[in-house]
Design an enzyme around this catalytic site. Structure first.
Site, PDB file in Angstrom:
ATOM      1  N   SER A  97      -2.286  -6.311   2.259  1.00 39.63           N
ATOM      2  CA  SER A  97      -3.521  -6.418   1.504  1.00 39.63           C
ATOM      3  C   SER A  97      -3.326  -6.960   0.089  1.00 39.63           C
ATOM      4  O   SER A  97      -4.295  -7.280  -0.600  1.00 39.63           O
ATOM      5  CB  SER A  97      -4.185  -5.041   1.409  1.00 39.63           C
ATOM      6  OG  SER A  97      -3.331  -4.104   0.764  1.00 39.63           O
ATOM      7  N   SER A 117       1.833  -3.853   2.858  1.00 33.83           N
ATOM      8  CA  SER A 117       0.920  -4.669   2.064  1.00 33.83           C
ATOM      9  C   SER A 117       1.544  -5.354   0.868  1.00 33.83           C
ATOM     10  O   SER A 117       0.877  -6.149   0.199  1.00 33.83           O
ATOM     11  CB  SER A 117      -0.264  -3.813   1.589  1.00 33.83           C
ATOM     12  OG  SER A 117      -1.121  -3.519   2.663  1.00 33.83           O
ATOM     13  N   LYS A 165      -2.898  -5.996  -8.810  1.00 29.35           N
ATOM     14  CA  LYS A 165      -3.771  -5.809  -7.658  1.00 29.35           C
ATOM     15  C   LYS A 165      -4.988  -4.992  -8.082  1.00 29.35           C
ATOM     16  O   LYS A 165      -4.864  -4.049  -8.870  1.00 29.35           O
ATOM     17  CB  LYS A 165      -2.995  -5.106  -6.544  1.00 29.35           C
ATOM     18  CG  LYS A 165      -3.751  -4.986  -5.222  1.00 29.35           C
ATOM     19  CD  LYS A 165      -2.846  -4.351  -4.164  1.00 29.35           C
ATOM     20  CE  LYS A 165      -3.542  -4.219  -2.819  1.00 29.35           C
ATOM     21  NZ  LYS A 165      -2.640  -3.633  -1.797  1.00 29.35           N
TER      22      LYS A 165
END
Length: 504
Positions: free
Chosen positions: A162, A186, A87
């Site tokens: 996210s 997330s 990420k």
């Protein structure tokens, strides 16, 4: 080094565990696996758009080093040769770390996050940085400043957020393993939307040093993969060296996640929260997934115990006070002076900073910082922030009492399956996607989302979630694997991407 017995398989047909085993056994070379993953990304990511940046050179360097160690007879790590996506809020030296924001468009990492460094030391191959909601503010990956990501099961739908890019990359078979961060769901929410396994460890289990901060008392780094065994292997790799001195909240955790996988369920008490199953907004297919998981657990010897979490319905309200307040504090450092987006040709420092922040941050990032600034002002603080922290204590006490009656909780991961891009226009509608996940971040306990199959109505992946007492995360592995065995979902790749490029 070439493999002794060539395997005509696609990268998406191998789990992280299988790759590591094959590399250890010299059946595959790390370099061949790295090239296959990069080829799969090239073939598939034009549609999925899971990545913001590829790190092919770093990947091949790491793979070559793994092959050199094999040839030299040196010890290999737990993740030898396993392609890993990161990420884009996780620092990796040699890459950009943008948090999917214009504010950090040109920022290059000057060091590597401890969690990333640990996986690299265990032999993982870093193939690139994945898309996300800007600064992790969102539940769809639509707030990225660069482009949205798409759900591999239906390219008209969001992958969640996210950590949407990480989940999509795994579901599309581009990589077997990815890291995400979870501040209010997330990791687990996009894992559910994309039909992969997502694990948020107990707060403090994994070092946050080198993770761009959003909510410092809430967030935790964790893995996403297509099998529970891969998640367990990654967790053992993450905690292998003990406590990180660079993170004051980190504590030593015993690396015994893989050992917990095959633990029997006989006699385990699994708590369900009846009032959660009756909440408005919970879809029928998500409700049915929980009921099916309940039956599968009972069939394997577990006992279902009704429990109550009296204050859980207020968890999302507490989260959206605490989270924005911490975000406002953490993002105050982005002033466009030391690094980040800078508005040019401004003579006054204050005006330059204001314009840099106004143009460098996207709409959702501005919204949450403004909300946090308001909630922390004199007079307002006592009305909202202090009561939210009191509520946090009450929710934690509710969990403690529940875990006196049960060993783990079973609940939905999300209230519905993946929605279409642009479908949720109001921020409050988007926030509702975190309905069943935020409580785990507030309390700090571990939680894992595991796929149950496809919803009867939407045809999209649907999952359930297990939560356990703080620092009793290993138990969640056996529960998740029990579900995985019952559903026969392990290793599933979105059909339209299965076998499309990246051949070994």
């Amino acid at each position: 080094m070439s493999c002794t017995t060539p395997l005509p398989l696609n990268i998406d047909q191998l789990s992280a565990t299988e790759i590591a085993h094959a590399v250890h056994a010299k059946e595959l070379s790390a370099t061949e696996v790295a090239k296959a993953s990069l080829a799969a990304i090239e073939a598939r990511d034009g549609k999925v758009q899971a990545f913001l940046e590829l790190s092919a050179e770093l990947a091949l360097e790491a793979a070559h080093e793994t092959d050199r160690r094999i040839a030299a007879g040196e010890d290999l790590g737990l993740l030898a040769g396993v392609p890993l996506a990161l990420k884009d809020n996780l620092q990796l030296l040699g890459t950009h770390t943008t948090c999917a924001s214009l504010m950090l468009k040109d920022y290059q990492s000057v060091y590597t996050a401890s969690c990333v460094a640990q996986l690299l030391a265990e032999g993982a191959t870093p193939v690139g940085k994945t898309n996300m909601d800007e600064f992790a503010f969102g539940s769809s990956s639509e707030s990225s400043a660069y482009h949205p990501s798409y759900n591999p099961w239906d390219l008209q739908r969001v992958p969640g957020g996210s950590s949407g890019g990480s989940a999509a990359a795994v579901a599309a078979g581009e990589v077997p393993l990815a890291l995400g961060s979870d501040t209010g769901g997330s990791i687990r929410q996009p894992a559910s939307f994309c039909g992969v396994v997502g694990f948020k460890p107990s707060y403090g289990s994994v070092s946050r040093y080198g993770v761009v901060a959003f909510g410092s008392s809430l967030e935790q780094v964790g893995p996403l993969a297509r099998t529970v065994a891969d998640v367990a292997l990654t967790m053992d790799a993450l905690v292998h060296t003990g406590r990180d001195p660079f993170d004051a909240t980190n504590r030593a955790v015993k690396p015994s996640f893989c050992a917990a996988l095959d633990q029997p369920l006989e006699g385990l008490r699994i708590g369900i929260v009846p009032k959660l199953m009756e909440l408005e907004g919970l879809s029928a297919e998500c409700q049915q997934a929980v009921l099916l998981a309940q039956k599968q657990l009972e069939d394997q010897g577990a006992h279902i115990v009704p429990v109550d979490l009296p204050h859980i319905s207020a968890a999302i309200a507490a989260y959206y006070v605490i989270g924005p307040c911490e975000a406002f504090s953490n993002l105050a450092r982005f002033d466009g002076v030391r690094y980040g987006y800078q508005e040019a040709d401004q003579k006054l420092f204050a005006r330059q900073t204001a314009l840099s922040r106004a143009h460098g941050f996207g709409k959702e990032a501005r919204r949450r910082q403004l909300l946090g600034a308001y909630l922390l002002t004199s007079g307002v603080y006592d009305q909202y922030y202090y009561p939210a922290q009191q509520l946090r204590t009450l929710i934690s006490q509710d969990y403690e009492r529940a875990f006196e009656r049960c060993d783990a909780l079973l609940l939905p991961t999300v209230p519905r399956t993946a929605f279409r891009l642009g479908e949720l226009e109001k921020p409050t509608e988007m926030y509702a996607a975190d309905l069943f996940t935020v409580s785990s971040n507030i309390v700090g306990n571990g939680s894992i989302s595991v796929p149950m199959g496809l919803g009867a109505d939407s045809g999209m992946p649907v999952s359930v979630q297990f939560q356990g007492p703080v620092f009793a995360d290993q138990r969640l592995m056996s529960l998740a694997q029990a579900i995985e065995r019952s559903t026969n979902w392990a290793g599933t790749v979105a059909p339209q991407f299965a076998g499309k490029g990246g051949e070994l």
